[in-house]
Motif scaffolding. Structure first.
Motif, PDB file in Angstrom:
ATOM      1  N   ARG A 117      -2.632  -2.911   2.040  1.00  0.00           N
ATOM      2  CA  ARG A 117      -3.378  -1.883   1.231  1.00  0.00           C
ATOM      3  C   ARG A 117      -5.025  -2.184   1.569  1.00  0.00           C
ATOM      4  O   ARG A 117      -5.263  -2.914   2.330  1.00  0.00           O
ATOM      5  CB  ARG A 117      -2.808  -2.365  -0.177  1.00  0.00           C
ATOM      6  CG  ARG A 117      -1.715  -2.349  -0.553  1.00  0.00           C
ATOM      7  CD  ARG A 117      -1.520  -2.371  -2.324  1.00  0.00           C
ATOM      8  NE  ARG A 117      -1.869  -3.398  -2.697  1.00  0.00           N
ATOM      9  CZ  ARG A 117      -2.322  -3.359  -4.171  1.00  0.00           C
ATOM     10  NH1 ARG A 117      -2.049  -2.524  -4.920  1.00  0.00           N
ATOM     11  NH2 ARG A 117      -3.095  -4.755  -4.585  1.00  0.00           N
ATOM     12  N   ASP A 119      -7.048  -4.152   0.261  1.00  0.00           N
ATOM     13  CA  ASP A 119      -7.679  -5.287   0.459  1.00  0.00           C
ATOM     14  C   ASP A 119      -7.866  -5.979   1.661  1.00  0.00           C
ATOM     15  O   ASP A 119      -8.509  -6.407   2.203  1.00  0.00           O
ATOM     16  CB  ASP A 119      -7.020  -6.332  -0.701  1.00  0.00           C
ATOM     17  CG  ASP A 119      -5.408  -6.087  -0.798  1.00  0.00           C
ATOM     18  OD1 ASP A 119      -5.181  -5.287   0.092  1.00  0.00           O
ATOM     19  OD2 ASP A 119      -5.042  -7.011  -1.707  1.00  0.00           O
ATOM     20  N   CYS A 149     -10.918   2.370  -0.407  1.00  0.00           N
ATOM     21  CA  CYS A 149     -11.221   1.008   0.421  1.00  0.00           C
ATOM     22  C   CYS A 149     -12.673   0.830   0.484  1.00  0.00           C
ATOM     23  O   CYS A 149     -12.936  -0.532   0.347  1.00  0.00           O
ATOM     24  CB  CYS A 149     -10.932   1.382   1.841  1.00  0.00           C
ATOM     25  SG  CYS A 149      -9.140   1.822   2.113  1.00  0.00           S
ATOM     26  N   THR A 152     -13.306  -1.025  -2.702  1.00  0.00           N
ATOM     27  CA  THR A 152     -12.904  -2.452  -2.538  1.00  0.00           C
ATOM     28  C   THR A 152     -13.900  -3.372  -1.819  1.00  0.00           C
ATOM     29  O   THR A 152     -14.126  -4.439  -1.979  1.00  0.00           O
ATOM     30  CB  THR A 152     -11.234  -2.420  -1.917  1.00  0.00           C
ATOM     31  OG1 THR A 152     -10.523  -1.560  -2.647  1.00  0.00           O
ATOM     32  CG2 THR A 152     -11.177  -3.810  -1.819  1.00  0.00           C
ATOM     33  N   GLN A 291      -2.207  -2.666  -9.744  1.00  0.00           N
ATOM     34  CA  GLN A 291      -2.995  -3.972  -9.969  1.00  0.00           C
ATOM     35  C   GLN A 291      -2.378  -4.749 -11.187  1.00  0.00           C
ATOM     36  O   GLN A 291      -2.695  -4.348 -12.304  1.00  0.00           O
ATOM     37  CB  GLN A 291      -4.538  -3.594 -10.378  1.00  0.00           C
ATOM     38  CG  GLN A 291      -5.238  -2.816  -9.138  1.00  0.00           C
ATOM     39  CD  GLN A 291      -6.682  -2.545  -9.602  1.00  0.00           C
ATOM     40  OE1 GLN A 291      -7.397  -3.687  -9.288  1.00  0.00           O
ATOM     41  NE2 GLN A 291      -7.048  -1.454 -10.556  1.00  0.00           N
ATOM     42  N   LEU A 352      -7.623  -4.824  -6.921  1.00  0.00           N
ATOM     43  CA  LEU A 352      -8.175  -4.259  -5.887  1.00  0.00           C
ATOM     44  C   LEU A 352     -10.013  -4.117  -6.025  1.00  0.00           C
ATOM     45  O   LEU A 352     -10.597  -3.565  -5.095  1.00  0.00           O
ATOM     46  CB  LEU A 352      -7.520  -2.805  -5.586  1.00  0.00           C
ATOM     47  CG  LEU A 352      -6.378  -2.704  -4.872  1.00  0.00           C
ATOM     48  CD1 LEU A 352      -5.446  -1.392  -5.149  1.00  0.00           C
ATOM     49  CD2 LEU A 352      -6.247  -3.313  -3.546  1.00  0.00           C
ATOM     50  N   TYR A 353     -10.121  -4.113  -7.331  1.00  0.00           N
ATOM     51  CA  TYR A 353     -11.673  -3.999  -7.653  1.00  0.00           C
ATOM     52  C   TYR A 353     -11.990  -4.992  -8.533  1.00  0.00           C
ATOM     53  O   TYR A 353     -11.330  -5.555  -9.235  1.00  0.00           O
ATOM     54  CB  TYR A 353     -11.798  -2.486  -8.373  1.00  0.00           C
ATOM     55  CG  TYR A 353     -11.139  -1.443  -7.464  1.00  0.00           C
ATOM     56  CD1 TYR A 353     -11.470  -1.057  -6.206  1.00  0.00           C
ATOM     57  CD2 TYR A 353     -10.125  -0.678  -8.185  1.00  0.00           C
ATOM     58  CE1 TYR A 353     -10.908  -0.123  -5.656  1.00  0.00           C
ATOM     59  CE2 TYR A 353      -9.296   0.263  -7.523  1.00  0.00           C
ATOM     60  CZ  TYR A 353      -9.714   0.623  -6.361  1.00  0.00           C
ATOM     61  OH  TYR A 353      -9.216   1.635  -5.789  1.00  0.00           O
TER      62      TYR A 353
END
Length: 420
Positions: A117, A119, A149, A152, A291, A352-353
């Protein structure tokens, strides 16, 4: 990195193309473990080959699509000012590809896929940056999923960034997969309306095709049965300028006789529908929104709330949705069915964030938000734009989701926002 890092250089069309092939950890939490290949292609204008240009990393849309080959139209707007880097994100292209051939039968396939993914892509990019720039921060251009992405990247490794450009790819920081698809289905309906308004006769053709599929055992050239619901997935490309029209030209040649689908139609349709070239797109499409909770085949469950997609009149195509039955009907996905179900049931997805980090962001960001984007919700993107400190949004009705691919003006305008 290892001593086996490689470079291959080509020259053509006024550009220098330098291929980089290096190794990175499969699992960045276990850097001493298994390693995988990472491929990137550097592009610089031949006239500026020896200049100390800053670097621009391009992150492709997807997930699961390799970087573009050749010279994308936007490179003309970039290569005079940057050394451009096209990255095959892990699992795609020449970066140790994950396919039916390499994944089928692996008992750890789902666990392996969880490492592909955004990350992990960002951590790959940081190792690549250290290799290419000597540690200097670089610019990033993220298209669609590449914009996810990039967000991220801003969240967890902003020290590696000098500036960020995002095109059609500002994600919600908090939406679940259910939220994403509940907002997406109405946009897909709207694009259906636009398609059939442009080509009024195509709805009747699509209905005739669906009627045949309901009663006859129609086989694609691969031998797979073509069902109504799979035929509906031909609308996946509705959100791009080129493919919006491509489906019309396909439907024009649907029939060899009044009740007989043509071989040309079936061959071209199979090429459009098959995930053989990008299985990661199907496997990870819902996981890119996960998430902390399971996605549980969100697109399939939410579809039940939209009876307009039942395949009857008025006929409507679906869009960027992945359904569990695809892993039975598409031969390229069938060997990966168990892994797909495991991913859909997995709950322990990391964040992811980082909203707090984004709220104190210091990296200059410019983002194109397409007003009529079928794939990325405009309102969610605007909410995220307001949550990232220092982000300059550009909301435009003049481009579809593939605006960057269609016109160099998109990147030129974003550059002007950060460098007036």
């Amino acid at each position: 990195m290892t001593e086996h890092d490689q470079r291959v250089i080509h020259r053509h069309s006024g550009y220098v193309l330098i291929d980089h092939l290096l190794e990175v950890p499969l699992d960045h939490a276990a850097p001493a473990g298994e390693r995988i290949a990472l491929f990137a292609r550097e592009i610089v204008a031949e006239s500026r080959e020896n200049d100390g240009l800053p670097w621009l990393l391009y992150l492709q849309g997807g997930p699961g699509h390799r970087a573009p080959r050749g010279l994308p139209v936007w490179v003309e707007a970039a290569a005079q000012d940057y050394r451009v880097v096209l990255l095959d994100q892990r699992g795609t292209g020449r970066s140790t590809p994950l396919t039916r051939q390499t994944l089928a039968g692996r008992p750890d396939a789902a666990a392996r896929l969880r490492l592909f993914r955004a990350d992990s892509i960002v951590k790959d990019a940081e190792l690549l940056r250290a290799r290419l720039t000597g540690g200097r921060p670089w610019s990033v251009l993220g298209q669609s999923f590449g914009g996810f992405c990039a967000t991220t990247y801003l969240s967890f490794a902003p020290e590696g960034l000098s500036e960020v450009f995002i095109t059609g790819g500002l994600p919600s920081l908090t939406a679940t997969a259910d939220d994403v698809y509940r907002a997406a289905y109405p946009r897909v309906l709207a694009h259906n309306e636009g398609f059939f308004a442009r080509y009024p006769g195509d709805e009747e053709i699509a209905l005739r095709v669906a009627d045949i599929l309901r009663t006859d055992d129609v086989r694609l050239p691969s031998g797979e049965r073509l069902t109504v619901r799979r035929f509906q997935t031909a609308g996946l490309g509705f959100g791009t300028k080129a493919e919006f029209d491509d489906l019309h030209y396909l439907l024009e040649e649907a029939f060899a006789a009044p009740s007989l689908l043509s071989e040309v139609f079936l061959r071209r349709l199979e090429a459009k529908l098959s995930f053989a070239e990008h299985p990661l797109y199907a496997l990870l499409h819902e996981a890119i929104y996960a998430q902390g909770t399971a996605t549980d085949w969100a697109a399939d469950r939410v579809r039940a709330d939209f009876p307009e997609f039942d395949g009857s009149a008025p006929f409507r195509f679906t869009g960027e949705m992945i359904y569990p039955w695809l892993f039975a009907e598409d031969a390229s996905l069938a060997p990966l069915r168990d892994a797909a179900h495991s991913l859909a049931a997995f709950t322990d997805w990391p964040a992811l964030y980082d909203p707090a980090a984004l709220a104190r962001n210091t990296v200059p960001v410019a983002a194109a938000i397409y007003a009529d984007d079928m794939y990325v919700d405009r309102d969610m993107s605007l909410t995220t734009a307001s949550a990232i400190k220092g982000l300059t949004p550009w909301v435009t009705p003049d481009h579809a989701h593939d605006g960057l691919r269609e016109s160099p003006k998109v990147l030129t305008h974003l550059k002007s926002l950060l460098h007036p």
